[in-house]
Design a protein around this motif. Structure first.
Motif, PDB file in Angstrom:
ATOM      1  N   GLY A 198       0.817  -1.199   0.000  1.00 59.84           N
ATOM      2  CA  GLY A 198       0.000   0.000   0.000  1.00 59.84           C
ATOM      3  C   GLY A 198       0.855   1.255   0.000  1.00 59.84           C
ATOM      4  N   PRO A 199       0.235   2.419   0.163  1.00 56.29           N
ATOM      5  CA  PRO A 199       0.967   3.684   0.095  1.00 56.29           C
ATOM      6  C   PRO A 199       1.767   3.969   1.363  1.00 56.29           C
ATOM      7  CG  PRO A 199      -1.343   4.083   0.597  1.00 56.29           C
ATOM      8  CD  PRO A 199      -1.210   2.610   0.353  1.00 56.29           C
ATOM      9  N   VAL A 200       2.850   4.718   1.195  1.00 57.65           N
ATOM     10  CA  VAL A 200       3.622   5.244   2.319  1.00 57.65           C
ATOM     11  C   VAL A 200       3.875   6.722   2.070  1.00 57.65           C
ATOM     12  CG1 VAL A 200       4.733   3.065   2.948  1.00 57.65           C
ATOM     13  CG2 VAL A 200       5.798   4.536   1.236  1.00 57.65           C
ATOM     14  N   ARG A 201       4.002   7.475   3.167  1.00 53.96           N
ATOM     15  CA  ARG A 201       4.298   8.896   3.062  1.00 53.96           C
ATOM     16  C   ARG A 201       5.748   9.160   3.421  1.00 53.96           C
ATOM     17  NH1 ARG A 201      -0.189  11.928   6.522  1.00 53.96           N
ATOM     18  NH2 ARG A 201       0.523  10.353   8.031  1.00 53.96           N
ATOM     19  N   ALA A 202       6.344  10.151   2.779  1.00 56.27           N
ATOM     20  CA  ALA A 202       7.740  10.483   3.012  1.00 56.27           C
ATOM     21  C   ALA A 202       7.974  10.804   4.483  1.00 56.27           C
ATOM     22  CB  ALA A 202       8.157  11.677   2.146  1.00 56.27           C
ATOM     23  N   GLY A 203       8.997  10.158   5.066  1.00 54.70           N
ATOM     24  CA  GLY A 203       9.389  10.440   6.438  1.00 54.70           C
ATOM     25  C   GLY A 203       8.589   9.722   7.499  1.00 54.70           C
ATOM     26  N   SER A 204       7.505   9.049   7.112  1.00 53.96           N
ATOM     27  CA  SER A 204       6.674   8.347   8.098  1.00 53.96           C
ATOM     28  C   SER A 204       7.242   6.962   8.376  1.00 53.96           C
ATOM     29  CB  SER A 204       5.239   8.215   7.590  1.00 53.96           C
ATOM     30  OG  SER A 204       4.640   9.487   7.432  1.00 53.96           O
ATOM     31  N   LYS A 205       6.998   6.469   9.589  1.00 56.00           N
ATOM     32  CA  LYS A 205       7.439   5.131   9.985  1.00 56.00           C
ATOM     33  C   LYS A 205       6.233   4.207  10.076  1.00 56.00           C
ATOM     34  CE  LYS A 205      11.877   5.904  10.581  1.00 56.00           C
ATOM     35  NZ  LYS A 205      11.889   7.292  10.054  1.00 56.00           N
ATOM     36  N   TYR A 206       6.410   2.981   9.639  1.00 61.47           N
ATOM     37  CA  TYR A 206       5.360   1.986   9.651  1.00 61.47           C
ATOM     38  C   TYR A 206       5.899   0.728  10.339  1.00 61.47           C
ATOM     39  CZ  TYR A 206       3.380   5.060   6.103  1.00 61.47           C
ATOM     40  OH  TYR A 206       2.901   6.163   5.443  1.00 61.47           O
ATOM     41  N   SER A 207       5.006  -0.070  10.888  1.00 63.78           N
ATOM     42  CA  SER A 207       5.452  -1.281  11.573  1.00 63.78           C
ATOM     43  C   SER A 207       4.413  -2.380  11.427  1.00 63.78           C
ATOM     44  CB  SER A 207       5.713  -1.009  13.057  1.00 63.78           C
ATOM     45  OG  SER A 207       4.518  -0.653  13.713  1.00 63.78           O
ATOM     46  N   THR A 208       4.901  -3.614  11.523  1.00 66.52           N
ATOM     47  CA  THR A 208       4.035  -4.787  11.498  1.00 66.52           C
ATOM     48  C   THR A 208       4.735  -5.909  12.237  1.00 66.52           C
ATOM     49  OG1 THR A 208       2.756  -6.280  10.069  1.00 66.52           O
ATOM     50  CG2 THR A 208       4.953  -5.681   9.318  1.00 66.52           C
ATOM     51  N   ASN A 209       3.967  -6.843  12.749  1.00 66.48           N
ATOM     52  CA  ASN A 209       4.517  -7.964  13.493  1.00 66.48           C
ATOM     53  C   ASN A 209       4.431  -9.224  12.654  1.00 66.48           C
ATOM     54  OD1 ASN A 209       4.241 -10.287  15.739  1.00 66.48           O
ATOM     55  ND2 ASN A 209       5.350  -8.529  16.582  1.00 66.48           N
ATOM     56  N   TRP A 210       5.479 -10.074  12.754  1.00 65.38           N
ATOM     57  CA  TRP A 210       5.476 -11.295  11.962  1.00 65.38           C
ATOM     58  C   TRP A 210       5.991 -12.466  12.781  1.00 65.38           C
ATOM     59  CZ3 TRP A 210       9.178 -14.744   9.806  1.00 65.38           C
ATOM     60  CH2 TRP A 210       8.654 -15.623   8.837  1.00 65.38           C
ATOM     61  N   SER A 211       5.353 -13.614  12.619  1.00 69.12           N
ATOM     62  CA  SER A 211       5.754 -14.848  13.298  1.00 69.12           C
ATOM     63  C   SER A 211       6.063 -15.912  12.256  1.00 69.12           C
ATOM     64  CB  SER A 211       4.640 -15.359  14.217  1.00 69.12           C
ATOM     65  OG  SER A 211       4.330 -14.404  15.202  1.00 69.12           O
ATOM     66  N   GLY A 212       7.264 -16.484  12.311  1.00 69.49           N
ATOM     67  CA  GLY A 212       7.605 -17.566  11.400  1.00 69.49           C
ATOM     68  C   GLY A 212       6.987 -18.873  11.866  1.00 69.49           C
ATOM     69  N   ASN A 213       6.456 -19.636  10.942  1.00 76.60           N
ATOM     70  CA  ASN A 213       5.837 -20.912  11.315  1.00 76.60           C
ATOM     71  C   ASN A 213       6.862 -21.946  11.744  1.00 76.60           C
ATOM     72  OD1 ASN A 213       3.258 -19.978  10.716  1.00 76.60           O
ATOM     73  ND2 ASN A 213       3.477 -20.494   8.552  1.00 76.60           N
TER      74      ASN A 213
END
Length: 385
Positions: free
Chosen positions: A346-361
């Motif tokens: 999806g879209p991102v804005r300049a200078g903004s920080k994004y995060s998500t969590n991930w678990s390996g099976n």
């Protein structure tokens, strides 16, 4: 004492250069998918010398055209042969990446609809498995296996390493009638590849520099047309041709893949050529807007991607961002390059920080890749048992 320290530092510097090594983990997955490139034709080059102390300067080369994209895609996205087994029943080899187009086949009548298939063999090699042809009349749709294992990239890459491989395949090109019997006609392709990593030094290319290895590949071979009769190959007279020797020199850096590739004119079988028939500059720095503003080619890579904790169990937090706005895609791959998930698209804005969590099976090595506006960066992660 001061002179002794200087000599010691010089010795350590030489030792450090001698230890330049590129492993599978340091060859980013982004190299095997979409690599924007700049291409120049008939470019004067100085390829340096064998051993240490090289300084290869391609920073001032002016491209002939705007960057294009050499796409490497998931085999699942190809329109046919999605699950074709490129190995044998006892040793299956399913391709992990596919690339459209094969030049040495395309030169035979300009046929299209071709994919070549590759896979990462654990941590030791990138292998060429074969190709498939579709919608290429009069040549029938078909899957063509390479009859030997071809190591396109043998890991780890290190100075003074050599390996020899070959491509051997039979391509069904037509059917003909001989004495009332229908006989399939094949093109028999034999290509020999002699590979060596013979030099290291500092590489300068548009917008950046890196310590790099020089990898040399000399290719030559032959294409014959013919058919098999009682398990014997019978060539059709006057249809065979030798493939002229050609030398390809790649300059490769840790975590960056191949940054510059120079290809000699035909019949040049040494790395000492002075004019490259084709010079391709890998462009991890280039952005899509380069077509409108060539000045932006030298912008530094400003993507941010981090995983914490790493190693992790059971999950890790991924943070990412970019200095420019646009569409972003965050993908997860396993150790052999298979996509195991898309974490953000999806879209991102300049200078903004994004995060998500991930678990390996399952426990093992994973690679997460962030792509924004054609730029990409990859981070290695380890999921503990």
């Amino acid at each position: 004492m001061k002179r002794l320290l200087i000599l010691l530092l010089c010795g350590l510097s030489v030792a450090a250069w001698a230890q330049i090594t590129i492993t599978r983990a340091q060859y980013p997955d982004s190299v095997g998918y979409n690599n924007p490139v700049l291409t120049s034709i008939d470019v004067p080059v100085n390829l340096g010398h064998t051993g240490s102390g090289n300084r290869w300067n391609f920073s001032a080369v002016v491209p002939d055209a705007s960057p294009s994209t050499v796409p490497y895609v998931s085999p699942d996205s190809t329109p046919y042969l999605r699950t074709y087994n490129w190995g044998t029943t006892s040793a299956p080899k399913f391709a992990s990446i596919a690339q459209p187009g094969i030049p040495f086949v395309g030169s035979m009548g300009g046929i299209g609809g071709i994919y070549s298939y590759y896979r990462y063999n654990g941590t030791t090699a990138l292998e060429f498995l074969g190709m498939s042809i579709s919608e290429s009349a009069p040549i029938p749709d078909q899957a063509v296996k390479n009859t030997v294992t071809t190591r396109v990239m043998a890991f780890p890459l290190t100075n003074a390493q050599t390996w020899t491989d070959s491509v051997k395949m039979m391509i069904h090109i037509a059917d003909t009638t001989i004495f009332t019997i229908t006989v399939p006609i094949y093109a028999r392709v034999l290509i020999r590849l002699q590979n060596s990593v013979d030099a290291y030094g500092t590489l300068l290319y548009p917008g950046d520099s890196a310590q790099a290895l020089r990898r040399v590949t000399v290719s030559s071979g032959r294409v014959d047309a013919g058919f098999t009769l009682m398990s014997q190959w019978i060539s059709i007279p006057n249809y065979g041709t030798n493939i002229p020797a050609q030398t390809t020199v790649m300059f490769m850096a840790q975590n960056l893949g191949a940054l510059v590739t120079a290809t000699s004119d035909t019949a040049v079988s040494t790395p000492d050529f002075t004019t490259a028939l084709t010079l391709i500059q890998s462009s991890r720095h280039y952005v899509n807007a380069v077509r409108e503003s060539p000045v932006r080619m030298a912008l530094p890579n400003s993507l941010e991607l981090a995983a914490y904790p790493n190693p992790f169990n059971p999950s890790t937090n991924l943070t990412f961002g970019s200095n420019g706005s646009g569409m972003a895609r965050l993908e997860m791959f396993d150790a052999i390059g298979r996509q195991v998930g898309v974490l953000y698209n999806g879209p991102v804005r300049a200078g903004s920080k994004y995060s998500t969590n991930w678990s390996g099976n399952t426990a093992g090595t994973y690679f997460v890749r962030l792509t924004v506006n054609g730029r990409a960066t990859t981070t290695k992660m380890t999921r503990l048992p």
